[in-house]
Design a protein around this motif. Structure first.
Motif, short mmCIF file in Angstrom:
data_model
loop_
_atom_site.label_atom_id
_atom_site.label_comp_id
_atom_site.label_asym_id
_atom_site.label_seq_id
_atom_site.Cartn_x
_atom_site.Cartn_y
_atom_site.Cartn_z
N ASP A 118 -8.00 48.96 -6.49
CA ASP A 118 -7.21 49.32 -7.39
C ASP A 118 -7.13 50.83 -7.10
OD1 ASP A 118 -9.75 50.37 -8.30
OD2 ASP A 118 -9.83 48.80 -10.19
N ALA A 119 -6.58 51.56 -8.25
CA ALA A 119 -6.60 53.21 -7.96
C ALA A 119 -7.83 53.72 -7.87
CB ALA A 119 -5.47 53.45 -9.02
N THR A 120 -8.77 53.17 -8.40
CA THR A 120 -10.27 53.90 -8.26
C THR A 120 -10.93 53.32 -6.90
OG1 THR A 120 -11.41 52.31 -9.65
CG2 THR A 120 -10.29 53.78 -10.71
N GLY A 121 -10.42 52.55 -6.24
CA GLY A 121 -11.16 52.08 -4.86
C GLY A 121 -12.01 51.06 -5.25
N THR A 122 -12.06 50.19 -6.29
CA THR A 122 -12.76 49.19 -6.59
C THR A 122 -11.95 47.89 -6.12
OG1 THR A 122 -13.70 50.07 -8.55
CG2 THR A 122 -13.80 47.58 -8.41
N ILE A 123 -12.54 46.89 -5.75
CA ILE A 123 -11.75 45.52 -5.09
C ILE A 123 -11.01 45.16 -6.57
CG2 ILE A 123 -12.23 43.27 -4.43
CD1 ILE A 123 -14.35 44.48 -2.33
N ASP A 124 -9.82 44.91 -6.29
CA ASP A 124 -9.05 44.30 -7.32
C ASP A 124 -9.28 42.79 -7.36
OD1 ASP A 124 -7.39 44.46 -9.48
OD2 ASP A 124 -5.60 45.24 -8.23
N THR A 125 -9.72 42.18 -8.40
CA THR A 125 -9.94 40.61 -8.55
C THR A 125 -9.10 40.01 -9.73
OG1 THR A 125 -11.86 40.92 -10.03
CG2 THR A 125 -11.99 40.93 -7.49
N ILE A 126 -8.85 38.90 -9.61
CA ILE A 126 -8.50 37.92 -10.79
C ILE A 126 -9.75 37.08 -11.09
CG2 ILE A 126 -7.12 36.12 -11.19
CD1 ILE A 126 -5.01 37.00 -9.21
#
Length: 196
Positions: A118-126
């Motif tokens: 995501d925009a903060t650099g955290t892995i985007d998950t569902i």
């Protein structure tokens, strides 16, 4: 339904093909959390937490999603050939421990196989499923063995009636020296008060 995901993420999911990895967190009696992934390498996500690619997590049953309020559960399957899993996951202290299952995706535009962030650099998950451990079973076959952990949704005990039992043992959990319920199991015919 977009689930509030970024446009880039939704576009990726609508594509023809993608590579996804599962991230699992299992609470362990005593306060620690075990993190597993089915990826071929360890994944560092969520504030530096590492999901270990150990090869013992074999998969999980799919969860169905409907608009109705219903009791659902899924099963996590681990190899029982490694006795560490059996000792860690197959004991009565694991009942009601929390479990969360998420899925992350490889960025197709990155040749190095980086995960979508995501925009903060955290892995985007569902988020796939969250619940508590309701039970476990060990299955032996001729050439393998598996541990199946049953994970129940938060509504598993939705219709359970809470309350106290009027037994000596139950009463002495909070009042160990009080024998006020010693004869509570005997007939109710002798008790006159509280009845019409």
């Amino acid at each position: 339904m977009s689930r509030g995901l970024a446009t880039e993420f939704n576009t990726h999911l609508a594509g023809d093909a993608f590579i996804a990895y599962t991230l699992i967190e299992i609470g362990v009696h005593g306060g620690s959390i075990q993190r597993y992934t089915d990826a071929p390498y360890d994944i560092e996500a969520y504030f530096g937490n590492t999901y270990t690619a150990q090869g013992n997590f074999l998969g999980y049953s799919e969860a169905t999603e409907t608009a109705d309020l219903q009791i659902t559960n899924i099963n996590l399957v681990f190899s029982a050939l490694d006795l560490t899993n059996v000792r860690l996951l197959c004991n009565s202290n694991q009942i009601n421990q929390t479990v969360s299952i998420r899925r992350c995706y490889v960025n197709p535009s990155d040749s190095g196989g980086a995960l979508i962030r995501d925009a903060t650099g955290t892995i985007d998950t569902i988020d796939i499923f969250e619940g508590t451990i309701g039970g476990y079973r060990i299955e032996d076959a001729q050439d393998t063995a598996t541990v199946t952990i049953e994970v129940n949704s938060q509504f598993t005990n939705f219709e359970k009636r809470s309350g106290r039992r009027s037994s000596l043992k139950n009463f002495q959990r909070e009042h160990p020296t009080d024998f006020g319920m010693e004869y509570s199991h005997e007939s109710m015919l002798d008790i006159k008060w509280g009845k019409k």
